[in-house]
Design an enzyme around this catalytic site. Structure first.
Site, PDB file in Angstrom:
ATOM      1  N   LYS A  52      22.907  10.483  -8.882  1.00 12.99           N
ATOM      2  CA  LYS A  52      21.551   9.962  -9.108  1.00 12.99           C
ATOM      3  C   LYS A  52      20.510  10.870  -8.453  1.00 12.99           C
ATOM      4  CE  LYS A  52      23.333   5.280  -9.625  1.00 12.99           C
ATOM      5  NZ  LYS A  52      23.560   3.935  -9.066  1.00 12.99           N
ATOM      6  N   GLN A  96      22.974   0.705  -3.615  1.00 14.09           N
ATOM      7  CA  GLN A  96      24.235   0.937  -4.328  1.00 14.09           C
ATOM      8  C   GLN A  96      25.241  -0.161  -3.994  1.00 14.09           C
ATOM      9  OE1 GLN A  96      24.626   3.327  -6.636  1.00 14.09           O
ATOM     10  NE2 GLN A  96      26.732   2.734  -7.090  1.00 14.09           N
ATOM     11  N   ASP A 119      17.138  -0.992 -10.824  1.00 15.49           N
ATOM     12  CA  ASP A 119      18.490  -1.333 -11.282  1.00 15.49           C
ATOM     13  C   ASP A 119      18.472  -2.548 -12.219  1.00 15.49           C
ATOM     14  OD1 ASP A 119      20.738   0.175 -10.676  1.00 15.49           O
ATOM     15  OD2 ASP A 119      20.764  -0.463  -8.580  1.00 15.49           O
TER      16      ASP A 119
HETATM   17  N1  GUN Z   1      27.594  -0.063  -8.614  1.00 13.64           N
HETATM   18  C1  GUN Z   1      28.145   0.129  -9.819  1.00 13.64           C
HETATM   19  N2  GUN Z   1      27.192   0.332 -10.750  1.00 13.64           N
HETATM   20  C2  GUN Z   1      26.003   0.260 -10.109  1.00 13.64           C
HETATM   21  C3  GUN Z   1      24.654   0.404 -10.537  1.00 13.64           C
HETATM   22  O1  GUN Z   1      24.337   0.607 -11.718  1.00 13.64           O
HETATM   23  N3  GUN Z   1      23.724   0.265  -9.558  1.00 13.64           N
HETATM   24  C4  GUN Z   1      24.026   0.001  -8.265  1.00 13.64           C
HETATM   25  N4  GUN Z   1      23.035  -0.138  -7.395  1.00 13.64           N
HETATM   26  N5  GUN Z   1      25.273  -0.133  -7.845  1.00 13.64           N
HETATM   27  C5  GUN Z   1      26.260   0.006  -8.765  1.00 13.64           C
END
Ligand code: GUN
Length: 292
Positions: A52, A96, A119
């Site tokens: 990211k 995350q 998100d």
């Molecule tokens: N863990 C697995 N997929 C995601 C996501 O799209 N965002 C976040 N914050 N954590 C995750």
């Protein structure tokens, strides 16, 4: 069989976003700034957050990574979320997942300002998603829908089976593909651990989406001829032939399923890059929704 190439599709999206950043610069507007909170050293989470941050660099967004030890108390994390909510230089941020067991994920998610929740996990954004109101769509389902759209796959009237009802993938995706839109207008079945006759249900799917995190769960006999198969699984498995000692494995037994499909996503290089592209789209949108 045609490969649904998330890598090249996401590359195209990144190019479009990079152009939008250049245009913003020319217009003297603010450059989007994404922050990410990462707790602990979970291998998968480290990989995703690094990807990211790298995507932000490629596009020209600013990014800030905030890391905590596994043992971080919930109050410290909540205080950080609050300070990011108030920080005017940050346009959007993510925490995350998964978080360590002593931290209530829902409490953290609900503490995020919905206007910065890129998100799309906050109840306000999930509610807006259900009503088709402007807000942030959860990144993985939005990435899958975008992959379908950009590869001109017809969904109207199709039977779609989603295996896995998580809050961040299966459940929101069932809404997005079932609604009156294009892509959309599917007849959706959301299958889960208590589903009976799962094999028969999967065999009826024109579009089969596996999001359970169990490597090789979907076998050829579960898949209808010419089905579209989308694999959301990204489990790390040991692989001594790789320098790093592991590789990613999807929920679909790719080698035996692929020959039956009209389209199939690879792992890696399918849904994963599209998730990151969606997060970048949301980060730009965070500024636009605020009129910045
Ligand atoms: N863990 C697995 N997929 C995601 C996501 O799209 N965002 C976040 N914050 N954590 C995750």
């Amino acid at each position: 069989m045609q490969l649904l190439d998330g890598r090249s599709t996401s590359e195209q999206i990144r190019k479009e976003l990079a152009e939008a950043v250049q245009q913003r610069k020319k217009d003297g507007k603010k450059i989007p700034h994404l922050a990410a909170i990462l707790v602990g050293n979970d291998g998968g989470s480290l990989t995703y957050v690094a990807a990211k941050v790298k995507a932000c660099e490629q596009i020209g967004f600013e990014s800030t990574l905030i890391r905590y030890d596994d043992s971080v108390p919930e109050e410290i994390l909540l205080a950080k979320v609050q300070s990011l909510n108030e920080d005017k230089s940050i346009d959007g941020f993510i925490v995350q997942l998964p978080l360590p067991k002593h931290i209530d994920e829902l409490k953290i998610t609900q503490a995020i300002d919905p206007m910065k929740d890129v998100d799309g996990f906050h109840p306000v954004n999930l509610g807006k998603m259900i009503l088709n109101l402007p807000g942030f769509l959860p990144a993985t389902p939005a990435g899958i829908v975008e992959l379908i759209r950009r590869n001109q796959i017809k969904t109207e009237g199709k039977k779609c089976v989603i295996i896995g009802r998580s809050n961040i993938v299966g459940t929101p995706l069932s809404i997005m593909l079932g609604r009156n839109a294009d892509p959309g207008n599917c007849t959706v079945t959301l299958a889960h651990s208590k589903t009976k006759n799962l094999h028969e249900i999967c065999q009826s799917a024109d579009i089969l989406i596996a999001a359970i995190g169990q490597p090789d769960f979907v076998t050829a006999e579960m898949v209808k001829d010419r089905a579209v198969v989308i694999d959301v699984g990204t489990t790390r498995i040991e692989d001594a032939t790789r320098a790093r000692g592991w590789r990613l494995k999807g929920d679909v037994k790719f080698d035996e399923v692929a020959p039956k499909c009209s389209f199939i996503t690879p792992v890696p290089g399918g849904v994963g890059p599209m998730t990151i592209a969606s997060l970048m789209i949301n980060t730009l949108k965070a500024m636009e929704l605020k009129g910045k």
